[in-house]
Design an enzyme around this catalytic site. Structure first.
Site, PDB file in Angstrom:
ATOM      1  N   THR A 248       0.842  -1.179   0.000  1.00  0.00           N
ATOM      2  CA  THR A 248       0.000   0.000   0.000  1.00  0.00           C
ATOM      3  C   THR A 248       0.877   1.228   0.000  1.00  0.00           C
ATOM      4  O   THR A 248       1.831   1.303   0.767  1.00  0.00           O
ATOM      5  CB  THR A 248      -0.905   0.001   1.255  1.00  0.00           C
ATOM      6  OG1 THR A 248      -1.587  -1.241   1.282  1.00  0.00           O
ATOM      7  CG2 THR A 248      -1.917   1.119   1.193  1.00  0.00           C
TER       8      THR A 248
ATOM      9  N   VAL B 294      -1.417  -1.969  -4.185  1.00  0.00           N
ATOM     10  CA  VAL B 294      -0.921  -2.731  -5.308  1.00  0.00           C
ATOM     11  C   VAL B 294      -1.362  -4.186  -5.143  1.00  0.00           C
ATOM     12  O   VAL B 294      -1.208  -4.763  -4.063  1.00  0.00           O
ATOM     13  CB  VAL B 294       0.613  -2.634  -5.401  1.00  0.00           C
ATOM     14  CG1 VAL B 294       1.115  -3.336  -6.647  1.00  0.00           C
ATOM     15  CG2 VAL B 294       1.052  -1.188  -5.394  1.00  0.00           C
TER      16      VAL B 294
ATOM     17  N   LYS C 260      -2.355  -1.468  -9.906  1.00  0.00           N
ATOM     18  CA  LYS C 260      -2.200  -0.366  -8.972  1.00  0.00           C
ATOM     19  C   LYS C 260      -3.545   0.323  -8.882  1.00  0.00           C
ATOM     20  O   LYS C 260      -4.024   0.904  -9.845  1.00  0.00           O
ATOM     21  CB  LYS C 260      -1.144   0.578  -9.514  1.00  0.00           C
ATOM     22  CG  LYS C 260      -0.476   1.274  -8.437  1.00  0.00           C
ATOM     23  CD  LYS C 260       0.828   1.803  -8.878  1.00  0.00           C
ATOM     24  CE  LYS C 260       1.328   2.645  -7.734  1.00  0.00           C
ATOM     25  NZ  LYS C 260       2.170   3.699  -8.193  1.00  0.00           N
TER      26      LYS C 260
ATOM     27  N   ASP D 254      10.013  12.003  -7.007  1.00  0.00           N
ATOM     28  CA  ASP D 254       9.804  11.203  -5.802  1.00  0.00           C
ATOM     29  C   ASP D 254      10.628   9.925  -5.874  1.00  0.00           C
ATOM     30  O   ASP D 254      10.122   8.836  -5.621  1.00  0.00           O
ATOM     31  CB  ASP D 254       8.316  10.899  -5.612  1.00  0.00           C
ATOM     32  CG  ASP D 254       8.022  10.288  -4.249  1.00  0.00           C
ATOM     33  OD1 ASP D 254       8.900  10.388  -3.363  1.00  0.00           O
ATOM     34  OD2 ASP D 254       6.939   9.707  -4.084  1.00  0.00           O
TER      35      ASP D 254
END
Ligand SMILES: *[C@@H]1O[C@H](CO)[C@@H](O)[C@H](O)[C@H]1NC(C)=O
Ligand SMILES: *[C@@H]1O[C@H](CO)[C@@H](O)[C@H](O)[C@H]1NC(C)=O
Ligand SMILES: *[C@@H]1O[C@H](CO)[C@@H](O)[C@H](O)[C@H]1NC(C)=O
Ligand SMILES: *[C@@H]1O[C@H](CO)[C@@H](O)[C@H](O)[C@H]1NC(C)=O
Ligand SMILES: *[C@@H]1O[C@H](CO)[C@@H](O)[C@H](O)[C@H]1NC(C)=O
Ligand SMILES: *[C@@H]1O[C@H](CO)[C@@H](O)[C@H](O)[C@H]1NC(C)=O
Ligand SMILES: *[C@@H]1O[C@H](CO)[C@@H](O)[C@H](O)[C@H]1NC(C)=O
Ligand SMILES: *[C@@H]1O[C@H](CO)[C@@H](O)[C@H](O)[C@H]1NC(C)=O
Ligand SMILES: *[C@@H]1O[C@H](CO)[C@@H](O)[C@H](O)[C@H]1NC(C)=O
Ligand SMILES: *[C@@H]1O[C@H](CO)[C@@H](O)[C@H](O)[C@H]1NC(C)=O
Ligand SMILES: *[C@@H]1O[C@H](CO)[C@@H](O)[C@H](O)[C@H]1NC(C)=O
Ligand SMILES: *[C@@H]1O[C@H](CO)[C@@H](O)[C@H](O)[C@H]1NC(C)=O
Length: 839
Positions: free
Chosen positions: A552, A558, A572, A672
């Site tokens: 998660t 997922v 996803k 990210d």
């Protein structure tokens, strides 16, 4: 009365300086420091406690050691602003890379106790002062990478204790003084990239202890002196980029310890001596005037890893014996007059990565055995007379990034297996005699050059229309004449759409799509072969039952799903509740947009997606090992992840980021990067995932957006600015790289590594202790390289971080051997890398 007494004390001090010599010396030092204004604003009285200064027991300075990490000043310091006469006890002066300007003053000659003078990578100008020859205790003199001019003073020959003399990257002119031959202890002489002229003095041959000699990038002329053959301990000889003439002397064959010999870009002639160069690993004689054939005794250079003989006038056949050079990874023989066939013995070169035989007169067909060289990255046979057909075995070349067979006489069909190549391979088959159909799966290739072959107009237009390269007839005609096909990224969609409407088993879904569309929603689920159906997914996950959930994240969960075909995929899925949140919705759509336009072997593949009010999910490639974070935190799995695997993972991430930053039509930032976004397949290869927060860097709009990213990976400048650039990804890449090598998040290390105690830390002490220290030389060099790169990526000033282009380039350059045992290398030395690698 009292004041009279103190006056008399003062008088005594002045009259008898010898009595308190050290305290007055200390005062003079303080005065010199104050007057220099190098440290204005600091309390000079406490200098002996600064970590950049070492004092002896009497409080007199013996060491000054500054680098950009310790020293930042608003105005660049002037080297001559310091009164060097005031530091008679100085032993060690290290002032590298602190933007020092000005000249090296004559008074430097007063530092008679100095053993190390390192002032490289600054902005010093003027000449090397003659007084430098007073510094007879010097062991290390490094003034490289400045703007020094004038000639090399011949008095340097007095510095009998020198082990290292580094004058590279200045503007020094004149000839190399013969007195340098008096530096009998010298190990390392570097004069690269100056404007030195004249011949290499024969006295160089007296430097019995010389291990490395670099004079590359000058304007030296004349022959290579015979006496160089006496330097029995020489391991690196770099004479490249000069104007040397004459023969490559047989005497070089006596240098039995030589590992790197670079004679590139001179005017040297044959013969090339084989002699007894048993340890030679790197030989570059390209861009010279070598003639004659490659002799079969070349094969006795049994340690050779890289061989560059391109751009000469070498003729004759490529000897079969070349197959005995078992360690070879690079073989460049292009632009010569070679004839005969491509020897089938190349098959034995199982490490070969670069093979360039272009621009010769080679004939015959491509030997089948060549296709067994799976590590091959570059295969260039262009501009020869090669004939025959292409074999389907070509698909074995899984690592290719560039295959150029252009300008030959190859005929027949293109085997469809070639469509299995990675998307980013450059394929150039232009100017041949290829015919027949063009395999439709070549649509996936983005660099495909097929012009000037014998394809029929029909074959070309079929291919074009299949690939969605639109069928207006003028387009087809021009495509036939010069079919430089550059397929835009979006064609992927086009193919998928085609498969959707053609495949009968999807027809049913089309109805349901229409049904949903009527409800006002967009519903589509696309797939690489048109065989994943929405129902299959619901069935495989029992309508997203929790037992199929494998993780998660911030935005969703997922799931692992096994389709009826046996294929395993990852789904996803956005949390139902959150899907109402508009910003998250945008996030999801971004992810879709980004993923569909990005395809790369180190980026998670998107097979399809579903966008609908009640179903929002992506269908992605499934990664058996999960995330890098998961693997690193599992003791068993971390142990399986060897140093070479880890380095590979880092290279994979770098390749993916390079692609996003530099290879896409517009820059794509990830924003990210963290260890939980790096997924690993069963081979432990890295795939970057989760592009949800990325967005196309639009050069017109400002890049100010809300802070995204994962704490612990976010670049420090984002604390005070919201301006997101590539350099933020670079920072996160640095963190993930260290994490991979250290086996844990490098949090504390990052906050403290610029502090001098941490710099004294040894590299071996920060490595993941679950693995033994790297035992192979290559592993050691690689680990060193990635840690060094990571440190540069973590620079607090984003402008000083390398670009991903720089990083990827570093991986490609082969590094000289280490000078120190791996276990003795410190973080400090990594930051000052020259002292570890021989150059
Ligand atoms: C400067 O340092 C000295 C010695 O450490 C100390 O005695 C003195 O108080 C300091 N002066 C100031 C202004 O901080
Ligand atoms: C430099 O230092 C020396 C020795 O301490 C001193 O004699 C000389 O006057 C100083 N020169 C200047 C310009 O301050
Ligand atoms: C150099 O060092 C020695 C001892 O190492 C010391 O006696 C001497 O005073 C120092 N200074 C000079 C100028 O030689
Ligand atoms: C001071 O310099 C000497 C000579 O380079 C070196 O051996 C010594 O380790 C240095 N000391 C410190 C504390 O850096
Ligand atoms: C070095 O000094 C120059 C001015 O001489 C300045 O423009 C530059 O930014 C400085 N570089 C660094 C890294 O401080
Ligand atoms: C070096 O000095 C010159 C002239 O003083 C200046 O123009 C230049 O910006 C400096 N370069 C660096 C890197 O500091
Ligand atoms: C240094 O080298 C020069 C020229 O090679 C030579 O003439 C001279 O005698 C040498 N000096 C010493 C002190 O060895
Ligand atoms: C060369 O290297 C060897 C071993 O590293 C060393 O023993 C020798 O003193 C060096 N110098 C010469 C002139 O052989
Ligand atoms: C190199 O040498 C040739 C002939 O010896 C001369 O014509 C040429 O100017 C030289 N080039 C340089 C850069 O010194
Ligand atoms: C070096 O090689 C040459 C030519 O092969 C040979 O004549 C000579 O004896 C060898 N030895 C030395 C020390 O130069
Ligand atoms: C020799 O110098 C050239 C030019 O500076 C450089 O590109 C090359 O990598 C060097 N070769 C070796 C073996 O150090
Ligand atoms: C293939 O080789 C030819 C001739 O050597 C060259 O002109 C062409 O640019 C190369 N193609 C690619 C895609 O690099």
């Amino acid at each position: 009365m009292a004041s009279a007494f103190s006056t008399s004390v003062l008088i005594v001090l002045v009259i008898l300086p010898g009595a308190s010599n050290s305290s007055s010396a200390v005062d003079e030092e303080e005065k010199a420091l104050l007057q220099s204004h190098w440290w204005s604003g600091k309390n000079i009285s406490s200098r002996c406690e600064w970590h950049v200064i070492v004092c002896n027991d009497a409080g007199s300075i013996t060491n000054i050691s500054l680098s950009s990490f310790h020293y930042q000043s608003s105005s660049p310091p002037q080297f001559q602003a310091m009164n060097w006469t005031a530091f008679p006890n100085l032993v060690n002066l290290y002032l590298s890379q602190i933007n020092l300007s000005g000249i090296i003053p004559e008074n430097i000659g007063a530092l008679t106790n100095l053993t190390r003078l390192e002032i490289s990578k600054n902005n010093l100008t003027g000449q090397l002062p003659r007084s430098i020859s007073n510094l007879i205790h010097l062991v290390m003199l490094d003034v490289s990478h400045n703007g020094l001019s004038g000639s090399i003073p011949s008095s340097l020959g007095n510095l009998k204790n020198l082990l290292n003399l580094e004058l590279s990257l200045n503007k020094l002119s004149g000839s190399i003084p013969s007195t340098l031959g008096n530096l009998s202890s010298l190990n390392n002489l570097q004069l690269s990239y100056n404007s030195l002229t004249g011949e290499i003095p024969k006295e160089i041959g007296q430097l019995n202890n010389l291990v490395s000699l670099y004079v590359d990038g000058n304007m030296l002329s004349g022959p290579i002196p015979l006496e160089i053959g006496k330097l029995k301990n020489l391991t690196v000889l770099n004479l490249s980029y000069n104007n040397l003439t004459g023969l490559v002397l047989p005497t070089l064959g006596n240098l039995t310890n030589l590992k790197h010999l670079d004679l590139k870009r001179n005017h040297l002639q044959a013969p090339f001596p084989i002699g007894n160069l048993k340890n030679l690993e790197y030989l570059d004689v390209s861009y010279n005037k070598l003639t004659g054939p490659i002799l079969s005794n070349f094969a006795s250079l049994s340690s050779l890893i890289s061989l560059f003989l391109s751009y000469n006038q070498i003729n004759g056949f490529i000897p079969q014996e070349i197959g005995n050079l078992k360690c070879l990874t690079d073989l460049y023989l292009s632009n010569n007059n070679l004839k005969g066939t491509v020897p089938s013995t190349l098959q034995k070169l199982t490490n070969l990565e670069y093979l360039d035989l272009s621009v010769n007169n080679l004939q015959g067909s491509i030997p089948l055995s060549l296709y067994d060289l799976t590590p091959l990255r570059i295969l260039d046979l262009s501009l020869n007379q090669i004939s025959g057909t292409l074999n389907p075995k070509i698909e074995n070349l899984k690592c290719l990034s560039n295959i150029n067979l252009s300008n030959n006489k190859i005929f027949g069909r293109i085997p469809s297996e070639i469509g299995n190549f990675s998307w980013s391979v450059r394929i150039d088959f232009s100017h041949n005699m290829l015919s027949g159909e063009i395999p439709s799966n070549l649509c996936n290739q983005s660099y495909l050059y097929l012009s000037y072959n014998k394809f029929s107009e029909k074959a070309v237009s079929e291919f074009n229309s299949f690939c969605g390269l639109n069928g207006s007839s003028s387009r087809t005609n021009s495509a036939k004449r010069s079919m430089e096909i550059f397929i835009p990224i979006t064609s992927f969609f086009v193919i998928l759409m085609a498969a959707w409407f053609v495949s009968p088993c999807v027809a049913k879904k089309k109805e349901s799509e229409e049904r949903r569309v009527k409800k006002g929603d967009v519903f589509s689920i696309w797939n690489y072969d048109g065989k994943i159906a929405y129902e299959d997914i619901i069935e495989a996950t029992e309508d997203f039952d929790i037992k199929y959930c494998i993780g998660t994240g911030a935005y969703g969960s997922v799931y692992r799903a096994q389709l009826p075909s046996g294929k395993i995929i990852a789904l996803k899925r956005l949390h139902q509740l959150e899907s109402l949140e508009p910003s998250l919705d945008r996030h999801f759509q971004n992810e879709v947009k980004m993923l569909t336009s990005v395809r790369h072997r180190n980026i998670v593949k998107l097979y399809g997606f579903c966008l609908h009010n009640s179903c929002k999910f992506l269908v992605c490639e499934y990664m058996e090992k999960g995330s890098l974070l998961q693997v690193l935190s599992n003791a068993e799995e971390a142990k399986e992840m060897s140093w070479s695997k880890r380095v590979n993972i880092i290279k994979g991430i770098a390749n993916a980021l390079f692609y996003m930053h530099h290879d896409c039509a517009s820059t794509i930032l990830h924003r990210d990067i963290s260890s939980s976004n790096i997924l690993l397949n069963s081979e432990l290869e890295a795939f970057v995932s989760d592009f949800g927060t990325a967005r196309i860097l639009d050069t017109n709009s400002s890049n100010q957006t809300l802070l995204v990213g994962t704490i612990g990976y976010v670049a420090p400048e984002l604390a005070y600015t919201l301006s997101v650039t590539e350099k933020c990804d670079i920072y996160s890449f640095g963190v993930v790289t260290l994490e991979t090598i250290m086996g844990r998040h490098p949090g504390e290390f990052i906050s403290s590594w610029q502090n001098s105690c941490v710099q004294n830390l040894l590299l071996k002490d920060i490595l993941d202790s679950r693995l033994p220290l790297p035992s192979f030389r290559k592993d050691a060099k690689d680990v060193l390289l990635v840690v060094t790169l990571a440190l540069s990526c973590l620079h607090t000033d984003p402008r000083c971080r390398p670009s991903m282009k720089d990083v990827v380039k570093e991986f490609l350059v082969s590094k000289p051997p280490l000078m120190l045992p791996f276990k003795d290398i410190s973080i400090q030395q990594l930051m000052n890398q020259e002292s570890i690698f021989q150059k």
